[in-house]
Design an enzyme around this catalytic site. Structure first.
Site, PDB file in Angstrom:
ATOM      1  N   CYS A  17     -50.196 113.756  68.547  1.00 16.04           N
ATOM      2  CA  CYS A  17     -50.877 112.525  68.887  1.00 16.04           C
ATOM      3  C   CYS A  17     -52.042 111.426  69.198  1.00 16.04           C
ATOM      4  O   CYS A  17     -52.738 112.186  68.554  1.00 16.04           O
ATOM      5  CB  CYS A  17     -50.624 112.458  70.934  1.00 16.04           C
ATOM      6  SG  CYS A  17     -49.160 113.277  71.460  1.00 16.04           S
TER       7      CYS A  17
ATOM      8  N   ARG B 187     -38.788 105.309  72.219  1.00 13.69           N
ATOM      9  CA  ARG B 187     -39.694 105.729  72.901  1.00 13.69           C
ATOM     10  C   ARG B 187     -41.363 105.319  72.775  1.00 13.69           C
ATOM     11  O   ARG B 187     -41.960 104.972  73.996  1.00 13.69           O
ATOM     12  CB  ARG B 187     -39.660 106.956  72.702  1.00 13.69           C
ATOM     13  CG  ARG B 187     -41.212 107.975  73.232  1.00 13.69           C
ATOM     14  CD  ARG B 187     -40.884 109.611  71.601  1.00 13.69           C
ATOM     15  NE  ARG B 187     -41.119 110.724  72.564  1.00 13.69           N
ATOM     16  CZ  ARG B 187     -40.505 111.877  73.107  1.00 13.69           C
ATOM     17  NH1 ARG B 187     -39.392 111.515  73.067  1.00 13.69           N
ATOM     18  NH2 ARG B 187     -41.563 112.521  73.782  1.00 13.69           N
TER      19      ARG B 187
HETATM   20  P1  XMP Z   1     -48.074 119.825  72.097  1.00 17.49           P
HETATM   21  O1  XMP Z   1     -49.812 119.471  72.216  1.00 17.49           O
HETATM   22  O2  XMP Z   1     -47.607 120.926  72.645  1.00 17.49           O
HETATM   23  O3  XMP Z   1     -47.734 118.259  73.040  1.00 17.49           O
HETATM   24  O4  XMP Z   1     -47.694 119.403  70.168  1.00 17.49           O
HETATM   25  C1  XMP Z   1     -46.319 117.915  72.509  1.00 17.49           C
HETATM   26  C2  XMP Z   1     -46.151 116.665  73.368  1.00 17.49           C
HETATM   27  O5  XMP Z   1     -46.459 115.348  72.990  1.00 17.49           O
HETATM   28  C3  XMP Z   1     -45.959 114.310  73.705  1.00 17.49           C
HETATM   29  N1  XMP Z   1     -45.652 113.221  71.871  1.00 17.49           N
HETATM   30  C4  XMP Z   1     -46.243 112.436  71.538  1.00 17.49           C
HETATM   31  N2  XMP Z   1     -47.291 112.046  72.518  1.00 17.49           N
HETATM   32  N3  XMP Z   1     -47.250 110.113  69.359  1.00 17.49           N
HETATM   33  C5  XMP Z   1     -47.181 110.536  70.374  1.00 17.49           C
HETATM   34  O6  XMP Z   1     -48.891 109.935  71.774  1.00 17.49           O
HETATM   35  C6  XMP Z   1     -46.296 110.632  69.469  1.00 17.49           C
HETATM   36  O7  XMP Z   1     -45.661 110.646  68.462  1.00 17.49           O
HETATM   37  C7  XMP Z   1     -45.716 112.419  69.715  1.00 17.49           C
HETATM   38  N4  XMP Z   1     -44.901 112.751  69.739  1.00 17.49           N
HETATM   39  C8  XMP Z   1     -44.274 113.702  70.996  1.00 17.49           C
HETATM   40  C9  XMP Z   1     -45.170 114.553  73.522  1.00 17.49           C
HETATM   41  O8  XMP Z   1     -44.834 113.887  75.592  1.00 17.49           O
HETATM   42  C10 XMP Z   1     -44.578 116.152  73.045  1.00 17.49           C
HETATM   43  O9  XMP Z   1     -43.686 116.607  74.731  1.00 17.49           O
END
Ligand code: XMP
Length: 520
Positions: free
Chosen positions: A344, A439
């Site tokens: 993120c 999203r």
């Molecule tokens: P982890 O740390 O487990 O996080 O890899 C997965 C979670 O991150 C969120 N997610 C995003 N948040 N930009 C964001 O700010 C993105 O592109 C993105 N893609 C996923 C989502 O809640 C996921 O479960």
């Protein structure tokens, strides 16, 4: 009993959530900023229970969910998660009909019976089969051989799938149909595993049993190693997460879809979720980066009205107001996390988001009032983070922890002999172009002007979900043993926290040694 009493000398240092977080109210804290204090314990880690209830009718046997991301959860991941007692949320970066098929695959999965086995055709060369194994990184080399209508022609045994026979045709090497052991779908009966188990005991040295229909079309494959694995699993502590009809549980994510006029597309959302419900979906996640919005709230309301009993997850939020709003709209479980994810960049790009432990505390207090559950979404990199998250949340959602697994849909990349899997944020430009733009509140086909809120990355391949979850569960159970918590409810009430200095953080990881082996 002195052993069980908490000494008042501990009190100023190790504080309960309701003392600790308000006392630190002006600093956003995340997992590594805090540590948990131990308590007198009579609980052995192996005896701890990890069941969790996310909504009426939605219970998991372990509190772990795989994220609705297009490089994390499709049917293979969701099946593996449910078999281990957790849940997978099928992402929505694919055509709606494909998402329906992914859900169907999970709901129709009979553990141990591979319903759509990889097959080859008689006129292929063994060299082609070797290339397929290499490309897909298959860990097996025996394949059923079928004609263009799917009718069984024989079995290509692994011992002939060798480079020295690369120029030979499959038709020359196959074990003919008459010699292949098969069983019909009807003969398999209600307990296919017990039936296959009996077959393997009766047929010395046979490791594969093919399933055919009345017209001799191939419709399944059972292997001895799977049957043995399942027989062991039936004795396992954490049982698969199943619905009332004994099918594996499965979730699916949807967005707050808009029509050409920018209005919420109620008809489309309702007809798609209706179709998901017909396929047996157990929970719908209305999944966006900013859940405290009219679009998400209205989507939840529309779904709640149409499906009064369907468990609904909604998010993401990081405030008590966000939790209260989504709970009032009808959500049962609220995703908490803005910007903690490993891929993120929301906090960098938008300057928005709250470190995860503070966000979880604030949200958990609103959730308790509203009688909804919360899910800690993102930022988890080790089992200790999960233990900390579970002191405030009913379950965790992980993306990066599972993205390197064999079961994730990400592409495989080889760099200098090491295998990696592609892992990307749903807010990365590539993922938004593939469909996830809604999203992040953007148009369907974002241009370069749209600020991406996620990156494209790689994760080192880390084997099966079973292996990763075994490590994570072991860690959760250790944490519970240290706190004397027999179950997750007790973990939440017994947790006491203290902040960690940066030197304390260094002390927590291996230091001043030459590391030979990690704990995995
Ligand atoms: P982890 O740390 O487990 O996080 O890899 C997965 C979670 O991150 C969120 N997610 C995003 N948040 N930009 C964001 O700010 C993105 O592109 C993105 N893609 C996923 C989502 O809640 C996921 O479960």
């Amino acid at each position: 009993m002195a052993a069980t009493r908490i000494s008042s000398l501990d009190d100023p240092f190790y504080q309960s959530a309701d003392k600790f977080f308000p006392a630190n109210h002006n600093t956003g804290l995340t997992f590594d900023d805090i540590t948990l204090a131990t308590l007198y314990s009579e609980i052995l880690p192996r005896d701890t229970q990890l069941e969790t209830e996310l909504a009426d009718g939605l219970r998991l046997n372990i509190p772990v969910i795989s994220s609705d991301m297009d490089t994390v959860t499709e049917s293979r991941m969701a099946i593996a998660m449910a078999l281990n007692g957790g849940l997978g949320l099928i992402h929505y970066n694919l055509p709606e009909r494909d998402q329906l098929s992914e859900v169907s695959r999970v709901k129709h999965h009979v553990h141990g019976l591979i319903q759509d086995p990889i097959k080859v055709s008689a006129d292929q060369y063994i060299g082609d089969v070797l290339a397929l194994i290499e490309q897909k990184k298959f860990g097996f080399s025996t394949f059923p051989v079928v004609d263009e209508k799917g009718k069984l022609l024989g079995l290509l045994p692994g011992h002939v799938v060798k480079p020295r026979y690369a120029k030979r045709k499959v038709s020359e090497a196959l074990q003919p149909r008459a010699q292949v052991h098969t069983i019909t779908q009807k003969e398999l009966g209600k307990d296919p595993i017990a039936r296959a188990d009996r077959f393997f005991t009766e047929h010395l040295g046979i490791h594969k049993l093919l399933v055919v229909d009345d017209k001799d079309k191939l419709c399944g494959l059972v292997t001895l190693s799977d049957v043995e694995h399942i027989t062991q699993e039936r004795r396992a502590q954490f049982k698969p997460a199943r619905d009332a009809k004994f099918h594996l549980v499965c979730g699916a994510a949807v967005s707050a879809t808009r029509n050409a006029f920018g209005e919420l597309d109620r008809e489309r959302i309702l007809s798609h979720v209706g179709a998901l419900v017909d396929r047996g979906v157990d929970v719908i996640a209305v999944s966006t980066a900013h859940g405290h919005t009219k679009g998400v709230g209205d989507t939840v309301k529309v779904l709640r009205d149409a499906f009064p009993k369907l468990p609904l997850i909604a998010g993401n939020v990081t405030s008590a107001s966000g939790v209260e709003y989504l709970a009032d709209c009808g959500a049962n479980a609220i995703k908490v996390g803005q910007g903690p994810g490993s891929i993120c960049t929301t906090r960098i790009v938008a300057g928005v988001g709250i470190p995860q432990m503070t966000a979880l505390y604030v949200c958990s207090r609103a959730a308790a009032k509203k009688k909804v559950s919360i899910l800690a979404d993102g930022g988890i990199t080790k089992s200790g983070d999960i233990v900390k998250a579970l002191t405030l949340a009913e379950a965790v959602i992980c993306g990066g922890m599972f993205a390197g697994c064999t079961e994730s849909p990400g592409d495989v990349v080889e760099i200098s002999g090491k295998i990696y899997k592609q892992y990307r944020g749903m807010g990365s430009l590539a993922a938004m172009r593939a469909g996830s733009a809604a999203r992040y509140g953007h148009e369907k086909n974002p241009t370069q002007k749209v600020a991406a809120e996620g990156i494209e990355a790689l994760k080192e391949a880390c084997g099966s979900v079973d292996r990763v979850l075994a490590q994570l569960i072991g860690g959760i159970q250790s944490g519970m043993g240290y706190l004397g918590a027999a179950n997750l409810e007790q973990l939440r009430t017994r947790a006491r926290y203290i902040r960690v200095s940066s030197a304390g953080m260094r002390e927590a990881a291996p230091h001043d040694v030459v590391e030979l082996k990690t704990g995995h």
